[in-house]
Design a protein around this motif. Structure first.
Motif, PDB file in Angstrom:
ATOM      1  N   MET A  44      25.480  42.524 -53.020  1.00  0.00           N
ATOM      2  CA  MET A  44      26.558  40.891 -52.434  1.00  0.00           C
ATOM      3  C   MET A  44      25.914  40.874 -50.723  1.00  0.00           C
ATOM      4  O   MET A  44      25.621  41.257 -50.185  1.00  0.00           O
ATOM      5  CB  MET A  44      27.402  41.811 -51.873  1.00  0.00           C
ATOM      6  CG  MET A  44      28.809  40.285 -51.514  1.00  0.00           C
ATOM      7  SD  MET A  44      29.466  39.725 -53.195  1.00  0.00           S
ATOM      8  CE  MET A  44      30.063  38.730 -53.208  1.00  0.00           C
ATOM      9  N   ALA A  45      25.455  40.055 -51.149  1.00  0.00           N
ATOM     10  CA  ALA A  45      24.789  39.158 -49.789  1.00  0.00           C
ATOM     11  C   ALA A  45      25.729  37.326 -49.786  1.00  0.00           C
ATOM     12  O   ALA A  45      25.732  36.888 -50.325  1.00  0.00           O
ATOM     13  CB  ALA A  45      23.423  38.954 -49.620  1.00  0.00           C
ATOM     14  N   ALA A  46      25.350  36.917 -48.294  1.00  0.00           N
ATOM     15  CA  ALA A  46      25.890  35.383 -47.948  1.00  0.00           C
ATOM     16  C   ALA A  46      24.503  34.224 -46.816  1.00  0.00           C
ATOM     17  O   ALA A  46      24.824  35.713 -46.241  1.00  0.00           O
ATOM     18  CB  ALA A  46      27.140  35.264 -47.799  1.00  0.00           C
ATOM     19  N   SER A  47      24.388  33.630 -47.316  1.00  0.00           N
ATOM     20  CA  SER A  47      23.641  32.356 -46.482  1.00  0.00           C
ATOM     21  C   SER A  47      24.856  31.131 -46.203  1.00  0.00           C
ATOM     22  O   SER A  47      25.052  31.222 -46.653  1.00  0.00           O
ATOM     23  CB  SER A  47      22.102  32.515 -47.192  1.00  0.00           C
ATOM     24  OG  SER A  47      21.408  33.321 -47.403  1.00  0.00           O
ATOM     25  N   LYS A  48      24.696  31.224 -44.591  1.00  0.00           N
ATOM     26  CA  LYS A  48      25.274  29.889 -43.947  1.00  0.00           C
ATOM     27  C   LYS A  48      24.357  29.079 -44.296  1.00  0.00           C
ATOM     28  O   LYS A  48      22.815  28.647 -43.395  1.00  0.00           O
ATOM     29  CB  LYS A  48      25.898  29.967 -43.264  1.00  0.00           C
ATOM     30  CG  LYS A  48      26.439  28.708 -42.286  1.00  0.00           C
ATOM     31  CD  LYS A  48      26.900  29.182 -40.728  1.00  0.00           C
ATOM     32  CE  LYS A  48      27.408  27.580 -40.463  1.00  0.00           C
ATOM     33  NZ  LYS A  48      28.046  27.965 -38.871  1.00  0.00           N
ATOM     34  N   LEU A  49      24.516  28.060 -45.175  1.00  0.00           N
ATOM     35  CA  LEU A  49      23.481  26.407 -45.408  1.00  0.00           C
ATOM     36  C   LEU A  49      24.060  25.376 -44.416  1.00  0.00           C
ATOM     37  O   LEU A  49      25.027  25.870 -43.484  1.00  0.00           O
ATOM     38  CB  LEU A  49      23.532  26.290 -46.906  1.00  0.00           C
ATOM     39  CG  LEU A  49      23.151  26.831 -47.638  1.00  0.00           C
ATOM     40  CD1 LEU A  49      24.070  26.370 -48.869  1.00  0.00           C
ATOM     41  CD2 LEU A  49      22.661  27.526 -47.706  1.00  0.00           C
ATOM     42  N   SER A  76      16.882  26.017 -50.618  1.00  0.00           N
ATOM     43  CA  SER A  76      16.393  27.133 -51.211  1.00  0.00           C
ATOM     44  C   SER A  76      18.030  28.019 -51.269  1.00  0.00           C
ATOM     45  O   SER A  76      19.091  27.611 -50.383  1.00  0.00           O
ATOM     46  CB  SER A  76      15.603  28.229 -51.197  1.00  0.00           C
ATOM     47  OG  SER A  76      15.047  28.267 -49.376  1.00  0.00           O
ATOM     48  N   PRO A  77      18.443  28.987 -51.827  1.00  0.00           N
ATOM     49  CA  PRO A  77      19.697  29.781 -51.475  1.00  0.00           C
ATOM     50  C   PRO A  77      19.987  30.081 -50.288  1.00  0.00           C
ATOM     51  O   PRO A  77      20.506  30.915 -49.851  1.00  0.00           O
ATOM     52  CB  PRO A  77      20.092  30.740 -53.030  1.00  0.00           C
ATOM     53  CG  PRO A  77      18.851  30.557 -54.121  1.00  0.00           C
ATOM     54  CD  PRO A  77      18.028  29.545 -53.316  1.00  0.00           C
ATOM     55  N   ASN A  78      18.641  30.834 -49.719  1.00  0.00           N
ATOM     56  CA  ASN A  78      18.574  31.616 -48.500  1.00  0.00           C
ATOM     57  C   ASN A  78      18.975  29.926 -46.843  1.00  0.00           C
ATOM     58  O   ASN A  78      18.317  30.444 -45.762  1.00  0.00           O
ATOM     59  CB  ASN A  78      17.836  32.188 -48.254  1.00  0.00           C
ATOM     60  CG  ASN A  78      16.455  31.771 -47.922  1.00  0.00           C
ATOM     61  OD1 ASN A  78      16.289  30.412 -48.414  1.00  0.00           O
ATOM     62  ND2 ASN A  78      15.136  32.597 -48.492  1.00  0.00           N
ATOM     63  N   VAL A 367      29.054  25.943 -45.147  1.00  0.00           N
ATOM     64  CA  VAL A 367      29.158  25.841 -46.957  1.00  0.00           C
ATOM     65  C   VAL A 367      28.117  27.724 -46.866  1.00  0.00           C
ATOM     66  O   VAL A 367      27.167  27.335 -46.183  1.00  0.00           O
ATOM     67  CB  VAL A 367      27.868  25.247 -47.459  1.00  0.00           C
ATOM     68  CG1 VAL A 367      27.502  25.252 -49.011  1.00  0.00           C
ATOM     69  CG2 VAL A 367      29.047  23.787 -47.381  1.00  0.00           C
ATOM     70  N   TYR A 368      28.879  28.506 -47.664  1.00  0.00           N
ATOM     71  CA  TYR A 368      27.810  29.517 -47.832  1.00  0.00           C
ATOM     72  C   TYR A 368      27.301  29.979 -49.010  1.00  0.00           C
ATOM     73  O   TYR A 368      27.691  29.262 -49.763  1.00  0.00           O
ATOM     74  CB  TYR A 368      28.681  30.942 -47.497  1.00  0.00           C
ATOM     75  CG  TYR A 368      29.202  30.719 -46.112  1.00  0.00           C
ATOM     76  CD1 TYR A 368      28.078  31.676 -45.140  1.00  0.00           C
ATOM     77  CD2 TYR A 368      29.971  29.801 -45.634  1.00  0.00           C
ATOM     78  CE1 TYR A 368      28.215  31.610 -43.812  1.00  0.00           C
ATOM     79  CE2 TYR A 368      30.617  30.314 -43.740  1.00  0.00           C
ATOM     80  CZ  TYR A 368      29.217  31.088 -43.441  1.00  0.00           C
ATOM     81  OH  TYR A 368      30.622  31.102 -41.629  1.00  0.00           O
TER      82      TYR A 368
END
Length: 373
Positions: A44-49, A76-78, A367-368
């Motif tokens: 599980m991971a999350a990146s703040k856009l 990109s998702p990251n 947004v994450y």
């Protein structure tokens, strides 16, 4: 008779057996992490856009699109920027997994996944909206009533058009199906005594295939699978072929439920529903319904959720402070804590799912992108 005697196992043979057992354990572990037995190697991971939740954040295959009022960006998702494309003010866009149609006034842009436009020119009239298929782009032109439907290929060449079918009508929606060779539209007669939705089906650059009245109930979703159009209204799920002939055996009552996601695998369509009254009144729900062929299942969620989606034969539901997961053939959800990188920020909205299983969520204006396990 002499009793048979066995020699003790030698040390080298014992080592060989130990090596084989170790190899079997390693192989079993590899199969588990690669998903053969339903496991997952992803954490599980999350990146703040960098985008804001109000900037038309949209899944685009394995990427993310957003429009800041002047420019369309692809991330990109990251969160890394892939490209950007200037659209100017008051633009809108829609996309498939590979291609984007963007418009403003009479200007139409057809943009590939690399951010390069294959077409950029003015149409004959104002653009209401456009939809992208695998081979063509459908563009609805006009100020409202009696619009024109123009079909273009990815280089912008007009290959088909239709106006007569939409006299005194407004076009509600359209999409392509059957490898992009066919098109369906839904429209409504605004001058009728009662508002009736009409579905047209046609083969691009050939002829109209069928026309069917869908009745007074609002039709809001159509899914193509197994040579059938699964037509979802506020009252029923009904099946039609490309000529508009109904398969009456496939009718299912869905009154009180609203489709929120679907997935197509081979000839099978799986559709996920949430209680329509809960969505309308509270923007959250605590139940789900799954329809797939003859399967009709109900799920109760551990807590109220803001969104749910289908991915990799599982249902993922997004709550304010947790993620829930259930196998589509299972009976209950398990809870998964949100990544620490979100700093405990409560989720306020669910924005969609990328093809690679990354969920887009809003925490107020932030947004994450959450990589699902």
């Amino acid at each position: 008779m002499r009793k048979q005697q066995f020699a003790p196992i030698s040390i080298p043979r014992q080592r060989k057996i130990a090596y084989l057992v170790l190899l079997a354990v390693i192989l079993l572990f590899f199969l588990m992490i690669t998903g053969v037995f339903g496991g997952s190697s992803r954490s599980m991971a999350a990146s703040k856009l960098r985008c804001m939740a109000t900037q038309d954040v949209t899944p685009f295959g394995n990427s993310v699109l957003y429009y800041d009022g002047m420019t369309l960006y692809c991330l990109s998702p990251n969160g890394a920027e892939k490209w950007y494309y200037p659209l100017g003010e008051n633009a809108s866009f829609s996309c498939s997994d590979q291609v984007i149609a963007a418009w403003s006034g009479t200007q139409l842009h057809i943009i590939g996944r690399d951010g390069i436009a294959t077409y950029n020119d003015n149409m004959a009239d104002e653009i209401q909206f456009a939809k992208v298929g695998s081979r063509y782009v459908g563009v609805v032109l006009g100020s409202g009533v009696s619009p024109s439907l123009i079909i273009k290929d990815m280089q912008g060449t007009t290959v088909d058009s239709e106006t007569d079918a939409y006299v005194d009508m407004i076009i509600l929606d359209l999409d392509f199906f059957s490898n992009g060779e066919y098109l369906w539209t839904t429209s409504m007669n605004v001058y009728g005594v009662t508002p009736t939705t009409i579905m047209h089906t046609m083969r691009v650059n050939m002829s109209n295939s069928g026309e069917i009245s869908l009745g007074e109930n609002l039709t809001y979703g159509i899914v193509y699978a197994g040579s059938k159009l699964h037509v979802v209204s506020t009252q029923h799920l009904r099946l039609y072929d490309y000529r508009g002939t109904q398969d009456t055996d496939g009718t299912v009552l869905v009154y009180g439920w609203q489709m929120i996601d679907h997935a197509v695998s081979g000839n099978s369509a799986t559709m996920l529903f949430a209680p329509s009254r809960q969505i309308e009144n509270t923007i959250s729900f605590n139940q789900l319904r799954l329809l797939s062929g003859k399967t009709d299942k109900r799920f109760t969620l551990p807590s109220a959720c803001l969104g749910a989606s289908l991915y990799n034969n599982k249902i993922y539901a997004i709550a304010e402070n947790a993620l829930y997961r259930a196998d589509i053939n299972g009976k209950r959800f398990s809870a998964i804590s949100l990544p620490a990188s979100m700093n405990g920020a409560p989720i306020t909205n669910y924005l969609g799912m990328l093809n690679n299983g990354v969920a887009l969520v809003a925490c107020d204006s932030d947004v994450y992108a959450i990589t699902l396990p």
